[in-house]
Design a protein around this motif. Sequence first.
Motif, short mmCIF file in Angstrom:
data_model
loop_
_atom_site.label_atom_id
_atom_site.label_comp_id
_atom_site.label_asym_id
_atom_site.label_seq_id
_atom_site.Cartn_x
_atom_site.Cartn_y
_atom_site.Cartn_z
N ASN A 233 2.94 9.04 0.53
CA ASN A 233 3.47 8.42 -0.69
C ASN A 233 4.65 7.47 -0.45
N ARG A 234 4.67 6.77 0.67
CA ARG A 234 5.70 5.77 0.96
C ARG A 234 5.12 4.39 0.73
N VAL A 235 5.87 3.52 0.06
CA VAL A 235 5.43 2.14 -0.14
C VAL A 235 5.69 1.37 1.15
N SER B 230 -3.40 3.88 3.79
CA SER B 230 -3.39 4.98 2.81
C SER B 230 -3.90 6.30 3.38
N ASP C 79 9.29 -1.46 4.73
CA ASP C 79 9.25 -0.29 3.85
C ASP C 79 9.87 -0.60 2.49
N TYR D 98 3.54 7.77 7.09
CA TYR D 98 4.54 6.75 7.36
C TYR D 98 5.04 6.81 8.80
N ARG E 120 5.99 4.14 -7.85
CA ARG E 120 6.85 4.42 -6.69
C ARG E 120 7.89 3.30 -6.50
N ASN F 94 0.10 4.00 -8.86
CA ASN F 94 1.06 4.80 -8.10
C ASN F 94 2.02 3.93 -7.28
N ILE F 95 1.55 2.79 -6.80
CA ILE F 95 2.46 1.90 -6.07
C ILE F 95 3.55 1.39 -7.01
N SER G 253 0.86 -1.17 0.00
CA SER G 253 0.00 0.00 0.00
C SER G 253 0.90 1.23 0.00
N LEU G 254 0.31 2.36 -0.30
CA LEU G 254 1.00 3.65 -0.18
C LEU G 254 0.45 4.37 1.03
N THR G 255 1.35 4.97 1.78
CA THR G 255 0.91 5.81 2.89
C THR G 255 0.41 7.14 2.34
#
Length: 186
Positions: free
Chosen positions: A55-57, A75, A95, A79, A125, A121-122, A50-52
């Motif tokens: 925008n962190r995977v 989401s 992460d 993070y 990224r 977007n994932i 998922s993305l936070t």
Amino acid sequence: EGGGSVLRPLSSSYPQLIVHLLKDNSTNSIFDALMESYSKGFRFFNLDLSLTKDNRVVGFNSKEQVGFDLAKTISESDYKELIKLKLNHNLNLLDGQEIVEILDNFQGIYLMVDFKDDIENIIFRLKEIFAQNGNLGLLDFIIPLIHNLDDLEVIKSIYSFKDIMLSTDNLEGSNDQILDMVADSD
């Protein structure tokens, strides 16, 4: 006929088990649980991504994005809020950088990845993270799990994964109709 895919190897030397993470009482992170499973001979792992909100995977292992001591999903969270918390089974998140390190340092690992939200977007990224580490080719050890054929087109437009798995759980039609849809999409 095998050979074109890690999922259909020419030899039987590949372990054919796909596991969620094994965990003993001393394990407190997804990374540790994955390493524990690796030490027991497993090489194919199911990992949810998922993305936070920032925008962190992040990788986790759950049917849902919830399971933290928060009333919101991954989401919807930053993070920094999530990294200190433990998901169900008392495991910390993985992460994006740790995903690169796992694939770079442990030979023969494949991650069967289920995208829990914005698949496009994932993948963008992830591609960015792997490229920044000079390891874009390691994306070949990620096997996306998709739930519809629209996601297949999105994935193919971003990166040419060697293998992609399609979950037929939510597809309507007979087995023959689903096979025809898949054949027509390539």
